[in-house]
Design a protein around this motif. Structure first.
Motif, PDB file in Angstrom:
ATOM      1  N   ILE A  37       0.837  -1.205   0.000  1.00 44.06           N
ATOM      2  CA  ILE A  37       0.000   0.000   0.000  1.00 44.06           C
ATOM      3  C   ILE A  37       0.866   1.247   0.000  1.00 44.06           C
ATOM      4  N   ASP A  38       0.329   2.309  -0.578  1.00 42.86           N
ATOM      5  CA  ASP A  38       1.030   3.593  -0.564  1.00 42.86           C
ATOM      6  C   ASP A  38      -0.014   4.685  -0.452  1.00 42.86           C
ATOM      7  N   LYS A  39       0.318   5.719   0.298  1.00 39.10           N
ATOM      8  CA  LYS A  39      -0.666   6.782   0.462  1.00 39.10           C
ATOM      9  C   LYS A  39      -0.738   7.680  -0.767  1.00 39.10           C
ATOM     10  N   VAL A  85      -2.905   2.653   6.622  1.00 37.58           N
ATOM     11  CA  VAL A  85      -3.354   1.785   7.717  1.00 37.58           C
ATOM     12  C   VAL A  85      -4.022   2.683   8.751  1.00 37.58           C
ATOM     13  N   SER A  86      -5.308   2.506   8.971  1.00 36.69           N
ATOM     14  CA  SER A  86      -5.973   3.374   9.939  1.00 36.69           C
ATOM     15  C   SER A  86      -6.051   2.726  11.315  1.00 36.69           C
ATOM     16  N   THR A 100      -7.638   2.069   4.843  1.00 37.88           N
ATOM     17  CA  THR A 100      -8.569   3.071   4.338  1.00 37.88           C
ATOM     18  C   THR A 100      -8.049   3.601   3.012  1.00 37.88           C
ATOM     19  N   THR A 101      -8.873   3.463   1.987  1.00 35.97           N
ATOM     20  CA  THR A 101      -8.472   3.904   0.649  1.00 35.97           C
ATOM     21  C   THR A 101      -9.295   5.113   0.239  1.00 35.97           C
ATOM     22  N   THR A 178     -13.063   3.818   0.904  1.00 36.50           N
ATOM     23  CA  THR A 178     -13.394   2.436   1.262  1.00 36.50           C
ATOM     24  C   THR A 178     -12.528   1.977   2.427  1.00 36.50           C
ATOM     25  N   VAL A 179     -13.109   1.134   3.252  1.00 37.49           N
ATOM     26  CA  VAL A 179     -12.393   0.604   4.403  1.00 37.49           C
ATOM     27  C   VAL A 179     -12.394  -0.908   4.275  1.00 37.49           C
TER      28      VAL A 179
END
Lengths: 1010, 147
Positions: A37-39, A85-86, A100-101, A178-179
Motif C-alpha cells: 500500500i502507498d498513500k 493503515v488506519s 482506508t483507501t 473504502t475501508v
C-alpha cells in the motif's frame, strides 16, 4: 522445520518507494502473498524524482523497472494506492489491519491513461510527468502499478464536463472512501521520510531569494524533463549560472531551532554527484564549490568518488559552515559569508546560485502511524531497532526498512528491504512456499508442419488508436496479408473480456500465430504471451505491432500518415511472425541446499535465517572456530555486549539440525550453475576432500582487521589499535585510571593510496572508546586527530556527546600527518592545530590508532578465481549493481554479505546477511529455475570454433567443447545476442530475434520498393 | 526529388532506445513517420548484415540506437554496435554509397526528446542525400544483371 503457529500468510508492506517495492518483489518471488500500500496515487517514492544517482551517475530506475513487471508480481502482489493503515489489531502471525483507501474517482479497469481528462482539466487531475518524467513509461505495468492519474474533485469546477471528457467512461464520481480489513502474518514498514524544507531557517534566504534552491529542486533543474527541460538555468532570470555553491548539512547536524541533531547520511554523496554532473554535462567552466563540515563518503567506493570529484572534475571543497546567504543588490546573485578553515578572517564570496543540501525528516504523519501500530520510536522519531536485529521494530511481527529506520542511501535501503522481506517471510508458515499452486494451463498444441495461420487482433485503445486511424480499414488490410487467416478489431485488447475473446478465436479458428496491433511490447508482451499460452499455443508464436506508442500517439495530427505507418508496422509483424517457431523456456531443477562461505557474524546470521526456514545449510569456515572479527569486539557504540551476542549465535548455529558446520575448510573447486552448483571443499586437519551439491552460494568471507606498521604500532607498548583498546577497557580498566592524556589518530591505513576507501567503523570506535575512557577516568584528556569525522545517522549523537564531554577533535590533512616519538612509558604525538595555527607536542599515556579494515585479498582472489566472480580494485567482491542489487553477485545464485562486500558495522552486516538470505529465497522458493527462451544457440555444423564468440560474450558464457565447437549454456546466457552478431559464420542465432525474422521485418517494410 | 520520402530503418535496443521511442509517444512528441523501428534486445545484436540488407532491400537510411555510454544493460553491446556501424560505413564508402546513410546514436530510456530529435535530424540528412542509389539506375542494372 520450526513449528509456526500462525495461520495467516500474507505480508502487508506499507510504502511503495524503492524499499517497499524491493520487499514486495522479494516476497512475491519467494512465493509469498503481499499487499503493498502507498498513500500516494502512484508508487515509486523519492527515487523517481532524482535525475541521476551516485556513484554510477546513471538513471538507475530504468535498470530496475523491467523487473517490476515480472510475472511473479501479478500472481502475488496486490497493490493499493491512496491507502493508509488506519488501525491495527492482533499480534505477530495474526494481525488485522484496517486499510482506508481514498477515492481516486477513476475506474482503473477502464482507464487507458489516454490523458484526455488531464489535457482538458489540468488543475483537477493529479498527474505529475513534469516532476517525474518516468511515470508514464517505466512505472506503467498492466493491472499492477496504476497509471498515475487521480481526480482532485475539490479543484474541479465543471464536474459534468470532466466526466464527459473521458472516452472510456472511467471517471466515476460515486467512488467513496473504502475501508477494508486485511489479515496479515507480518508487516513491513517502508514509508520513507520527507526532505527538510529550509523555509524555517532565516540564515540562508530560502524562499526569499529565488536562486537559493534545495538539492531536490536542483535535481529537477538538471533533469531532462524538469521545469527547464534539462537546461541549467537559474530561477530568477533564466540565466545560465557560472558559479554555484552547495551548503551541506542544512537542517541536519544542528542544534538551532528547526534543525535536527542527526546526520542525514546520503547528502555528501548527492552534493558531490550534483557538482560532478554540473561540470560534466554543462560546462567545466562552471565553478562548483561545496561548503561542508565533514565529507562523509563512507560507503563502498564512495571515497574514490569524492577523490574523483576533487581531482578529476575540479569540484572545490571548503571546510566551513557558512554563516549566512544574502542577496547582492538586484543582480539575483548571492553572497555567502563564512569563516575559512585555516582560522583566518571571515570572508565572503559571491555566487550565481546556491544549493542547500537538505536531509531527511520524519513527518508528524509517520509519528501518528507509529502510534497507531504501537511501535517505539527513538528520540529523533525514527523506528527504534537494535544493532543485532536492525530491521525488527519493538513490536514482534513488524519490520522496518529504509529511511524510516534511519537516514540512509539507496543501497542500504535495498539491503534493509531484502532483510525485512526475509524476516517478515520467516514469520509465515514455511509450508506455504510450495503450497501456492500456479494456474492450470491447457497442454501446448503442436504447430509443427502446419502452414502459418495468423490471427491479427487490432486494438482501438479507446480513441488512442481508434481516434486517429480507421481500425476496421486496418483490419481489412491485415486480412489481405499473406497467411493471415483471421483479423478482428478487439477494442481494448488488454481488458479481461477482450483477452477472453482472443483465446476463444485462437481455438475456434485454429490459429497458430498471432499478431497484436496494440501498444508497446515493453508493457504488454507478457500479458499477450500469457493469453497465447492459456489458449494452448506456445507463447513465442506472436508479435506485437506497436501502433499506439510509436504511431498514433506520434502522428495524431496526421491521420493519413498514421494509417500508412500502421499498415507497414502490421505488415512487418505479420512477415516476421510467419517465421516464429515454438520455443521452450529453459528450466533446471532447483537444488535447495545452501553453501555459506565464512563463519563470522554475517555467515552465521545468513545461515540461521535460511535454516530456520527449513533449508539445509553448509557453513564453511576457514579457521578453527566460528565468530570471525566480532570475537575481538566487546561493545558497540550504543553499548551493546557483542560477546554475549556472538556466543549466542555460535551456540544456535552449532546446535541447529539444518546447519552443518565445516571448520578448517578450504574451497578448492567449483562447477555448475544456480540451482545446481557443485563445490569441492577440503576440511579438517587431514584436509579431506568432499564435494558439496547446492543451489545457492552466499559469500560472507569478511575483511581483515588492518594493522599497518605505522606510528610505532607493535613497537611501543603505549601504541595500540582501537580494538586493542576496546579489550583493554573491558579487562584492565584499572590502567586507565592513571592516564592523563590519550591520543587517537583516525584513518590509519585507510583513505590512503594503498587502501583507498573509508573503513566505515573507526570513527565510531574512537568515539566509543573515548567516551568509555571518560566514564572510567573523567580527568583524562582525550584528543582525536581526524581527517573527517564520519558518524552518519544517529551515530552523530555520540560524536556530539563526546564533544560536550570535552573530547578534543583536531583536524589533520594527508599532507601534514601527525608524528609519533617514544617518550618513556608513553609517546609524544606532534601535530598542527589549525585553529590556533601552531605545532602541538602532546605527551600521551596511550595512543590508539583507528586502523579499520583491509580487504582479505588472498581469500577474495582465490574465491574470485574459483567462482569466477569479479572484485573491486581494492579486492572486495563486486556486486551485480552497486545501487539496486547490493547483495546479488553478477553470477545468478551467488550473494555477498558483510565485510566481504565493503567495510561495514555489525548492524549493517547483520542487515546484509538477512538480505542475502532473503534474496536467496527468491531462488529457493522455486522447484525449477526458468531461464526464458531468448538465448543464443550454436549450429555446430557451421561453427569453425574461431573463438570470436568466446571473446565477444560480455558474460564469458561460450566455450569450445570437447567435440570442438562452441557451446553456449542456456542457463548462463543473458540473451543479448552479441555473439550472434559477431559470429563470422553466422553459426549462432539468438532465439526470438533470429536473423531471418529480422530480415522478414525488413521485407515486410521494403518489399514493394525494389 | 521534391517529394522524396525516405524510408529509414532504426534498430533500437529494448532497454534504452526503444523505451525512449515509447516515451516520445507518451509525451506526444512528433517525429517523421519515415522512421520504422525494429526492436532488438541489445544494440550489439545488430550486425553488418542487418544494415546492409536493409539498404539492399531499398531503405534509404539505417541507424542503430543504443544506450548511453556505460549504461548498456549487457555491459558493452552499445560499444560493439558503434563498431559495427563504423565497419558498415567503411564498406559503403568502398562501394560508392554515401556512408552518411548509416549512423549510431545513444540515448537513455528517459530521453523521449532525444529520440524524436535524432529521428528528425536523421530523416533530414537522408532527405538531403536523396534516394538510396541501390534503387536508382546504375545499381539496379547491376542487380538485374547479377539476377
Amino acid at each position: 522445520m520450526q513449528e509456526k503457529t500462525q495461520t495467516n500468510n500474507k505480508v502487508l508492506v506499507v510504502g511503495g518507494g524503492m524499499g517497499g517495492i524491493r520487499s514486495a518483489l522479494d516476497l512475491a518471488e519467494s512465493g509469498r502473498d503481499v499487499v503493498l500500500i502507498d498513500k500516494a496515487y502512484s508508487i515509486g517514492g523519492l527515487m523517481t524524482r532524482l535525475d541521476r544517482t551516485f556513484p554510477t551517475n546513471n538513471c538507475d530506475l530504468c535498470t530496475l523497472s523491467p523487473h517490476l513487471s515480472e510475472s511473479g508480481r501479478k500472481l502475488h502482489i496486490e497493490l493499493l494506492t491512496m491507502t493508509e493503515v488506519s488501525r491495527l489489531d492482533g499480534e505477530a502471525g495474526d494481525f488485522t489491519a484496517t486499510l482506508t483507501t481514498k477515492p481516486r474517482y477513476i475506474d482503473m479497469d477502464k482507464c487507458t491513461a489516454c490523458g484526455q481528462c488531464h489535457e482538458k482539466f489540468p488543475e483537477a487531475v493529479r498527474f505529475t510527468p513534469g516532476l517525474d518524467h518516468r511515470a508514464p513509461t517505466c512505472m506503467r505495468y498492466p493491472q499492477a502499478t496504476p497509471y498515475a492519474f487521480s481526480i482532485d474533485l475539490e479543484r474541479c469546477e465543471d464536474v459534468d464536463a470532466l466526466v464527459k471528457s473521458c472516452p472510456t467512461g472511467a471517471i466515476d464520481l460515486n467512488e467513496t472512501e473504502t475501508v477494508r480489513k486485511l489479515s496479515a502474518g507480518s508487516i513491513i514498514l517502508a514509508p520513507g521520510a520527507e526532505l527538510f524544507d529550509p523555509t524555517v531557517l532565516d540564515t540562508y534566504g530560502y524562499g526569499v531569494h529565488p536562486n537559493v534552491v534545495t538539492s531536490m529542486e536542483y535535481e529537477r533543474i538538471l533533469s531532462a524533463t524538469g521545469p527547464t527541460n534539462g537546461q541549467l538555468l537559474r530561477p530568477s532570470d533564466g540565466k545560465a549560472p557560472q558559479k554555484i555553491a552547495w551548503i551541506q548539512c542544512v537542517g541536519s547536524r544542528g542544534v538551532q531551532e528547526g534543525c535536527v541533531a542527526y546526520c542525514s547520511s546520503a547528502c555528501c554523496m548527492y552534493a558531490l554527484k550534483e557538482a560532478i554532473v554540473t561540470r560534466e554535462r554543462f560546462s567545466d567552466a562552471i565553478e562548483t564549490t561545496i561548503f561542508y563540515m565533514d565529507m562523509r563518503t563512507f560507503g563502498k567506493d564512495y571515497e574514490l568518488y569524492y577523490q574523483r570529484a576533487k581531482n578529476e572534475f575540479g569540484v572545490r571543497l571548503v571546510r566551513s559552515r557558512p554563516h549566512s546567504v544574502v542577496s547582492e543588490n538586484g543582480s539575483g546573485n548571492l553572497e555567502i559569508a563564512f569563516l575559512p578553515e585555516d582560522g583566518g578572517q571571515a570572508r565572503s564570496e559571491v555566487y550565481d546560485m546556491v544549493v542547500l543540501t537538505t536531509g531527511f525528516r520524519i513527518t508528524p504523519e509517520l509519528r501518528e502511524l507509529a502510534g497507531r501500530l504501537g511501535i517505539d520510536l527513538n528520540e529523533h522519531g525514527f523506528a527504534r531497532t537494535r544493532s543485532f536485529d536492525p530491521v525488527a521494530t519493538s513490536k514482534p511481527g513488524i519490520y522496518v526498512c529504509g529511511l524510516f529506520e534511519s537516514p540512509k542511501d539507496i543501497p542500504e535501503t535495498m539491503i534493509q528491504a531484502s532483510a525485512a522481506a526475509c524476516s517478515a517471510g520467516g514469520d509465515l508458515n514455511p509450508l506455504r512456499i510450495v503450497a501456492k499452486s500456479e494456474e492450470e494451463l491447457p497442454p501446448e498444441r503442436s504447430v509443427l508442419g502446419e502452414d502459418p495461420k495468423i490471427g491479427v487482433f487490432i486494438c482501438d485503445c479507446g480513441l488512442d488508436i481508434g481516434g486517429v486511424v480507421d481500425v476496421p480499414k486496418l483490419v481489412d488490410f491485415a486480412a489481405s496479408l499473406p497467411n493471415v487467416a483471421f483479423a478482428e478489431a478487439i477494442g481494448h485488447g488488454c481488458s479481461k473480456e477482450s483477452l477472453g475473446v482472443i483465446r476463444q478465436r485462437i481455438g475456434d479458428k485454429g490459429l497458430n500465430r498471432v499478431v497484436f496491433g496494440a501498444c508497446s511490447p515493453r508493457t504488454h508482451e507478457m500479458l499477450f504471451q500469457d493469453t497465447l499460452r492459456k489458449a494452448g499455443l506456445n507463447k513465442y508464436l506472436m508479435e506485437i505491432a506497436n501502433l499506439r506508442d510509436q504511431d498514433t500517439w506520434v502522428h495524431a495530427s496526421q491521420p493519413d500518415v498514421a494509417a500508412q505507418k500502421a499498415k507497414e508496422l502490421l505488415k512487418m509483424a505479420v512477415f516476421s511472425v510467419r517465421l516464429a517457431h515454438p520455443l521452450a523456456d529453459h528450466t533446471l531443477p532447483m537444488n535447495k541446499d545452501v553453501l555459506v562461505v565464512g563463519g563470522g557474524v554475517t555467515g552465521m546470521e545468513a545461515s540461521l535465517s535460511l535454516a530456520d526456514m527449513g533449508f539445509r545449510v553448509y557453513l564453511v569456515e576457514r579457521s578453527g572456530q566460528l565468530g570471525g572479527n566480532a570475537r575481538n569486539i566487546r561493545k558497540t557504540l550504543e553499548g551493546e555486549d557483542v560477546q554475549a551476542y556472538v556466543k549466542g549465535l555460535i551456540e544456535r548455529t552449532e546446535s541447529h539440525d539444518q546447519i552443518q558446520v565445516l571448520t578448517q575448510s578450504l574451497i578448492v573447486d567449483h562447477t555448475g550453475m544456480a540451482g545446481a552448483f557443485r563445490t569441492g571443499v577440503q576440511f579438517g586437519p587431514q584436509m579431506f576432500y568432499r564435494p558439496i551439491r547446492h543451489g545457492i552460494t552466499i559469500l560472507a568471507t569478511g575483511a581483515l582487521a588492518n594493522r599497518p606498521r605505522e606510528y610505532l604500532l607493535d613497537e611501543h607498548e603505549a601504541v595500540m589499535t582501537q580494538r586493542d583498546l576496546d579489550n583493554l577497557l573491558e579487562d584492565r580498566a584499572d590502567k586507565v585510571q592513571s592516564w592523563n592524556n590519550v591520543a587517537m589518530i583516525q584513518c590509519v591505513g585507510s583513505r590512503v593510496p594503498e587502501n583507498p576507501n573509508c573503513s566505515r567503523v573507526c570513527c565510531q570506535a574512537a568515539i566509543k572508546n573515548a567516551l568509555r575512557i571518560l566514564d572510567i577516568n573523567p580527568q583524562a584528556r582525550v584528543y582525536v586527530l581526524y581527517r573527517d569525522m564520519r558518524t552518519p545517522g544517529f551515530e552523530e549523537d555520540y560524536y556530539r556527546k563526546a564533544r560536550e564531554r570535552g573530547v578534543i577533535f583536531v583536524n589533520y590533512g594527508l599532507e601534514s600527518k601527525p608524528a609519533v616519538k617514544a617518550n618513556g612509558k608513553g609517546v609524544t604525538v606532534s601535530f598542527r592545530d589549525p585553529i590556533v595555527g601552531r605545532e602541538i607536542q602532546l605527551p600521551a599515556d596511550c595512543l590508539a590508532l583507528s586502523t579499520g579494515f583491509i580487504a582479505d585479498e588472498e581469500s577474495t582472489e582465490d574465491l574470485g578465481t574459483i567462482f569466477r566472480l569479479p572484485r573491486t580494485q581494492d579486492d572486495y567482491f563486486l556486486e551485480d549493481h552497486i545501487k539496486l542489487r547490493p547483495v546479488d553477485l553478477p553470477i545468478p545464485g551467488f550473494f555477498v554479505a558483510g565485510t566481504a562486500h565493503s567495510p561495514r558495522s555489525i548492524r549493517e552486516s547483520v542487515a546484509q546477511a538477512k538480505a542475502a538470505a532473503g534474496r536467496a529465497q527468491t531462488f529457493l522458493a522455486r522447484d525449477t529455475i526458468n531461464l526464458g527462451a531468448v538465448v543464443a544457440t550454436v549450429d555446430r555444423d557451421k561453427c569453425a570454433s574461431c573463438l570470436i564468440c568466446v571473446r565477444a560474450c560480455p558474460f564469458d558464457v561460450p566455450f569450445i567443447n570437447a567435440e570442438g565447437y562452441s557451446e553456449i549454456d542456456p542457463a548462463k546466457c543473458h540473451g543479448c545476442g552479441t555473439c550472434a552478431s559477431e559470429c563470422p559464420a553466422k553459426a549462432i542465432q539468438l532465439m526470438q530475434y533470429e536473423d531471418d525474422q529480422i530480415l522478414a521485418k525488413l521485407d515486410g517494410l521494403l518489399e514493394r520498393m525494389v | 526529388m521534391q517529394n522524396f520520402e525516405p524510408v529509414i530503418v532504426a534498430f533500437c535496443c529494448h532497454y534504452c532506445a526503444y523505451t525512449a521511442a515509447d516515451m516520445a509517444g507518451s509525451k506526444r512528441l512528433g517525429y517523421p513517420p519515415n522512421v520504422k523501428i525494429i526492436r532488438v534486445p541489445c544494440s550489439g545484436k545488430v550486425d553488418a548484415i542487418h544494415m546492409m540488407k536493409a539498404l539492399e532491400k531499398g531503405a534509404d537510411g539505417v541507424y542503430v540506437a543504443g544506450c548511453l555510454d556505460g549504461d548498456c544493460h549487457f555491459k558493452t553491446g552499445n560499444i560493439r554496435a558503434a563498431r559495427h556501424v563504423e565497419a558498415v560505413k567503411k564498406l559503403l564508402d568502398e562501394i560508392g554509397i554515401e556512408k552518411e546513410r548509416v549512423e549510431m546514436f545513444s540515448m537513455s530510456a528517459g530521453m523521449g526528446e532525444k529520440f524524436a530529435e535524432v529521428a528528425s535530424e536523421f530523416t533530414e540528412r537522408i532527405r538531403k542525400l536523396g534516394p538510396n542509389p541501390v534503387k536508382t539506375s546504375a545499381f539496379a542494372q547491376v542487380r538485374q544483371a547479377v539476377g
